[in-house]
Design a protein around this motif. Sequence first.
Motif, short mmCIF file in Angstrom:
data_model
loop_
_atom_site.label_atom_id
_atom_site.label_comp_id
_atom_site.label_asym_id
_atom_site.label_seq_id
_atom_site.Cartn_x
_atom_site.Cartn_y
_atom_site.Cartn_z
N ALA A 155 27.89 -39.82 23.64
CA ALA A 155 29.25 -40.11 24.09
C ALA A 155 29.72 -41.47 23.58
O ALA A 155 30.88 -41.62 23.17
N MET A 156 28.84 -42.47 23.61
CA MET A 156 29.22 -43.78 23.08
C MET A 156 29.52 -43.70 21.59
O MET A 156 30.45 -44.33 21.09
N ASP A 157 28.74 -42.90 20.88
CA ASP A 157 28.95 -42.72 19.45
C ASP A 157 30.31 -42.09 19.15
O ASP A 157 31.01 -42.52 18.22
N GLN A 158 30.71 -41.12 19.95
CA GLN A 158 31.99 -40.44 19.73
C GLN A 158 33.17 -41.36 19.98
O GLN A 158 34.24 -41.20 19.38
N GLY A 159 33.00 -42.33 20.87
CA GLY A 159 34.00 -43.36 21.07
C GLY A 159 35.30 -42.89 21.69
O GLY A 159 36.34 -43.55 21.53
N LYS A 160 35.25 -41.79 22.43
CA LYS A 160 36.47 -41.25 23.03
C LYS A 160 36.66 -41.71 24.48
O LYS A 160 37.61 -41.31 25.13
N GLY A 161 35.72 -42.52 24.97
CA GLY A 161 35.84 -43.00 26.34
C GLY A 161 35.23 -42.09 27.37
O GLY A 161 35.41 -42.31 28.57
N ASP A 162 34.47 -41.05 26.94
CA ASP A 162 33.82 -40.18 27.91
C ASP A 162 32.71 -40.94 28.64
O ASP A 162 32.53 -40.79 29.85
N ILE A 163 31.94 -41.73 27.91
CA ILE A 163 30.99 -42.70 28.46
C ILE A 163 31.02 -43.89 27.51
O ILE A 163 30.88 -43.73 26.30
N ASP A 164 31.16 -45.09 28.06
CA ASP A 164 31.33 -46.28 27.22
C ASP A 164 30.12 -47.18 27.16
O ASP A 164 30.00 -47.99 26.24
N VAL A 165 29.20 -47.08 28.14
CA VAL A 165 28.11 -48.05 28.19
C VAL A 165 26.84 -47.43 28.78
O VAL A 165 26.91 -46.60 29.69
N PHE A 187 17.39 -43.69 19.35
CA PHE A 187 18.84 -43.69 19.58
C PHE A 187 19.51 -44.92 18.98
O PHE A 187 20.58 -44.82 18.37
N THR A 188 18.87 -46.08 19.12
CA THR A 188 19.50 -47.29 18.59
C THR A 188 19.49 -47.28 17.06
O THR A 188 20.43 -47.77 16.43
N LYS A 189 18.45 -46.74 16.46
CA LYS A 189 18.44 -46.63 14.99
C LYS A 189 19.57 -45.74 14.51
O LYS A 189 20.25 -46.05 13.52
N LYS A 190 19.78 -44.63 15.22
CA LYS A 190 20.78 -43.66 14.80
C LYS A 190 22.20 -44.18 15.00
O LYS A 190 23.05 -44.06 14.10
N TYR A 191 22.47 -44.76 16.18
CA TYR A 191 23.85 -45.09 16.53
C TYR A 191 24.21 -46.57 16.34
O TYR A 191 25.37 -46.88 16.07
N VAL A 192 23.23 -47.46 16.48
CA VAL A 192 23.50 -48.89 16.28
C VAL A 192 23.31 -49.26 14.81
O VAL A 192 24.21 -49.81 14.17
N ASP A 193 22.14 -48.93 14.26
CA ASP A 193 21.80 -49.37 12.90
C ASP A 193 22.46 -48.52 11.82
O ASP A 193 22.96 -49.05 10.82
N GLU A 194 22.44 -47.20 11.99
CA GLU A 194 22.92 -46.31 10.93
C GLU A 194 24.41 -45.99 11.07
O GLU A 194 25.19 -46.24 10.16
N ALA A 195 24.81 -45.45 12.22
CA ALA A 195 26.22 -45.06 12.39
C ALA A 195 27.11 -46.28 12.63
O ALA A 195 28.30 -46.27 12.28
N GLY A 196 26.57 -47.31 13.25
CA GLY A 196 27.36 -48.50 13.54
C GLY A 196 28.45 -48.28 14.55
O GLY A 196 29.47 -48.97 14.55
N THR A 197 28.24 -47.33 15.47
CA THR A 197 29.25 -47.00 16.47
C THR A 197 28.95 -47.60 17.84
O THR A 197 29.78 -47.54 18.74
N VAL A 198 27.75 -48.14 17.99
CA VAL A 198 27.30 -48.68 19.28
C VAL A 198 26.76 -50.09 19.06
O VAL A 198 26.12 -50.37 18.04
N THR A 199 27.03 -50.97 20.03
CA THR A 199 26.56 -52.36 19.97
C THR A 199 25.52 -52.60 21.06
O THR A 199 25.68 -52.14 22.19
N LEU A 200 24.46 -53.33 20.71
CA LEU A 200 23.47 -53.76 21.69
C LEU A 200 23.81 -55.17 22.15
O LEU A 200 24.02 -56.06 21.33
N ASN A 201 23.85 -55.36 23.43
CA ASN A 201 23.98 -56.70 24.00
C ASN A 201 22.77 -57.54 23.57
O ASN A 201 21.67 -57.02 23.42
#
Length: 319
Positions: A67-77, A89-103
Amino acid sequence: MKITKTLISAALASAICAPAFAEEVKIGVPSWTGAQAIAYVLGEVVTSRIGGTVEYVPGNNATIFQAMDQGKGDIDVHPDVWLPNQESFTKKYVDEAGTVTLNTNPYEGNQGFCVSKDFGTANNITDITDLGRPDVAALMDSDGNGKGEMWIGAPGWASANVNEVKTRDYGLLDFIEPIRAEESVKTARIKDSIAKGEGYAFYCYKPHAVWFMFDVEMLTEPTFDPAKYNMIQPSDDADWYEKSNVATKDALKQVQIAYSNSLADRSPAIADFFANFALTADDVSGLAFEISANGVEPAEAAKAWVEANSDRVDAMLGL
């Protein structure tokens, strides 16, 4: 009514500081207590200090990250990302897709397997291999199937997958039956086993309320060795169990929140707060204890924590 310069200045300041649109966020809520506690602390700050609106959405790791990857606001955090447990998950969405940020303000986590101190002392159980002794396994066999039960985590937990592989690679499967169930089942079983003087082993981690609730101890394992820790999660390979090998203790964990990059455009004040958010392991243990042991609702525990730590919250908000 006389309008003073002070009143005009205050009105102008209020108008300038007021958001142009309502800040809102949907917070993912995984099943474990620590994650629930953090989720509600995030929500309490958003509602009471930022003036935003919050919706809490239950979900497992895969659902929340997707949901965070899709970025539609269904789940934000995601409030409690354990690394490297959830690294797939972090490799896929933070490192590769770049759609999620880690604090970047993690707290430290430690995980292993525990027994009650009384059970451990009475039967000389100090190491994970002791659970493979026939006499110990028999004391942990509550259903008479010839194997002792050991809780390895809840369905959907990445750590439960790791622990299933560990049970095999530590040579315990002939003696121990790995059990997946919700954490509330584990907590009830610990209480019941202590009351009855029975044996029970379970996956445990710090921070967690269990350290306040019961007199338990973590068993030793072989010192973390990356050469003996090759974990492939189901999200990466359907043959994850056969291809994984874990015969060593986990390294100490880095635990932080993750949030959708799209949140910065939709609710920038909330995104800024998430970037600066920081709790300690003791904070999380204390919150989890209030919820699990004292029966305090997560929202009430979070409200009390925010009120008691206003200076720290101010710092997270850049005030």
